[in-house]
Design a protein around this motif. Sequence first.
Motif, PDB file in Angstrom:
ATOM      1  N   LEU A   1       0.828  -1.208   0.000  1.00 32.09           N
ATOM      2  CA  LEU A   1       0.000   0.000   0.000  1.00 32.09           C
ATOM      3  C   LEU A   1       0.860   1.255   0.000  1.00 32.09           C
ATOM      4  O   LEU A   1       0.543   2.240  -0.676  1.00 32.09           O
ATOM      5  CB  LEU A   1      -0.927  -0.013   1.214  1.00 32.09           C
ATOM      6  N   ALA A   2       1.947   1.250   0.762  1.00 32.40           N
ATOM      7  CA  ALA A   2       2.834   2.406   0.798  1.00 32.40           C
ATOM      8  C   ALA A   2       3.448   2.684  -0.578  1.00 32.40           C
ATOM      9  O   ALA A   2       3.544   3.840  -1.010  1.00 32.40           O
ATOM     10  CB  ALA A   2       3.938   2.187   1.832  1.00 32.40           C
ATOM     11  N   ILE A   3       3.839   1.626  -1.279  1.00 29.59           N
ATOM     12  CA  ILE A   3       4.403   1.790  -2.625  1.00 29.59           C
ATOM     13  C   ILE A   3       3.342   2.342  -3.573  1.00 29.59           C
ATOM     14  O   ILE A   3       3.607   3.251  -4.374  1.00 29.59           O
ATOM     15  CB  ILE A   3       4.957   0.449  -3.140  1.00 29.59           C
ATOM     16  N   PHE A   4       2.136   1.798  -3.475  1.00 24.57           N
ATOM     17  CA  PHE A   4       1.046   2.241  -4.347  1.00 24.57           C
ATOM     18  C   PHE A   4       0.701   3.706  -4.095  1.00 24.57           C
ATOM     19  O   PHE A   4       0.539   4.491  -5.037  1.00 24.57           O
ATOM     20  CB  PHE A   4      -0.186   1.362  -4.112  1.00 24.57           C
ATOM     21  N   LEU A   5       0.590   4.106  -2.834  1.00 26.72           N
ATOM     22  CA  LEU A   5       0.267   5.496  -2.509  1.00 26.72           C
ATOM     23  C   LEU A   5       1.397   6.436  -2.913  1.00 26.72           C
ATOM     24  O   LEU A   5       1.145   7.571  -3.345  1.00 26.72           O
ATOM     25  CB  LEU A   5      -0.026   5.627  -1.018  1.00 26.72           C
ATOM     26  N   GLY A   6       2.638   5.989  -2.766  1.00 25.88           N
ATOM     27  CA  GLY A   6       3.765   6.810  -3.192  1.00 25.88           C
ATOM     28  C   GLY A   6       3.735   7.070  -4.689  1.00 25.88           C
ATOM     29  O   GLY A   6       3.983   8.201  -5.140  1.00 25.88           O
ATOM     30  N   PHE A   7       3.430   6.029  -5.461  1.00 25.69           N
ATOM     31  CA  PHE A   7       3.313   6.196  -6.915  1.00 25.69           C
ATOM     32  C   PHE A   7       2.191   7.163  -7.263  1.00 25.69           C
ATOM     33  O   PHE A   7       2.361   8.067  -8.098  1.00 25.69           O
ATOM     34  CB  PHE A   7       3.057   4.838  -7.564  1.00 25.69           C
ATOM     35  N   LYS A   8       1.044   6.996  -6.622  1.00 29.00           N
ATOM     36  CA  LYS A   8      -0.101   7.878  -6.885  1.00 29.00           C
ATOM     37  C   LYS A   8       0.229   9.319  -6.525  1.00 29.00           C
ATOM     38  O   LYS A   8      -0.057  10.252  -7.301  1.00 29.00           O
ATOM     39  CB  LYS A   8      -1.310   7.402  -6.088  1.00 29.00           C
ATOM     40  N   ASN A   9       0.828   9.549  -5.361  1.00 31.40           N
ATOM     41  CA  ASN A   9       1.113  10.909  -4.919  1.00 31.40           C
ATOM     42  C   ASN A   9       2.145  11.593  -5.807  1.00 31.40           C
ATOM     43  O   ASN A   9       2.056  12.799  -6.068  1.00 31.40           O
ATOM     44  CB  ASN A   9       1.579  10.896  -3.467  1.00 31.40           C
ATOM     45  N   ASN A  10       3.144  10.850  -6.272  1.00 29.50           N
ATOM     46  CA  ASN A  10       4.146  11.431  -7.164  1.00 29.50           C
ATOM     47  C   ASN A  10       3.507  11.931  -8.453  1.00 29.50           C
ATOM     48  O   ASN A  10       3.812  13.032  -8.933  1.00 29.50           O
ATOM     49  CB  ASN A  10       5.232  10.409  -7.482  1.00 29.50           C
TER      50      ASN A  10
END
Length: 319
Positions: A56-65
Amino acid sequence: MITRRNLKWRLVVHYTWKSMLYYMLLSIAVYLLHDYFELLHLHLPFNTITALSTALAIFLGFKNNNAYDRWWEGRKIWGLLVNYSRAWTREVITMIMSEDIDQVTEVTQLQHRMVYRHIAFVHALRVFLRKKHAYNETGQQEMFEEANDYSDTISFLSPNEYKVFCQKNNPPNYLLELQGEDLKRAYKKGWLSDFRFVKLEQTLVEFNNIQGRSERIKNTPFPRQYSFFSRVFVFIHASLLPFVFVEELGWAAMPVSVIISFVFLCLDLVGERAEDPFENRLEDVPLTSLSLTIETNVKEQWGEKDFPEKRQTGDGVVL
């Protein structure tokens, strides 16, 4: 755009209270059923939530970037509009000229019309790109339609131009057409050489490019599958946390679960609030402020001093 270094907690609570209420009630229910009533014996291994948290952290990081890239691109586009507005005003003032003394007044009138019409273009583009919001004392947003509210352009256009302008499907583009017609008129009268005509036309094309790039961001939403599944994954993650910690932490599982859920919820909201930079929300690109900056710069270049006042909520938010 929020300029305060520290966010006001009432704003954070405004956007998170519903989810936080669910997290707290779920954690309390799981604890009571497990330890107090001894009716719940479901316990998930810690490795389960660790793997899910990492993904989830990786997914949210990609989305936020990617959401921030959209916001920053919008800010860069309007930064270019500021620069080209200054260049356009300078070019109109210095390049449109006549050696005939009898035509000086007519040239000045043309310059004034083109300079002020550009201010109208900037305000019109702002209104065209977004809806208008008003902020009440609690920092909450109340949305009002601004689809046909081009009142900020009235003082920069002639009555006939404004009447036709308001009836157009794309008002900002109509103003650029008028600018092109005035350039053509100046060229035919000999007030512009071939080179200067091409130079001014190139600047008009840049305004077309700026509008087109802004419309691309406005009309192409952030891929909805990212927004949808991020909310789903955050919800699933938060729902599983109490079942992981209740066996080992007991009553402490309640605050621990809520705090961890709050962190992932905020990560999701950061991207969600930044992905559409032209909606005039608290976090968006400050188009009103940039429009007034352009108006001030252009008026100063023209030699006037009746500059507009900056508009902000007084609460660390620049509109």
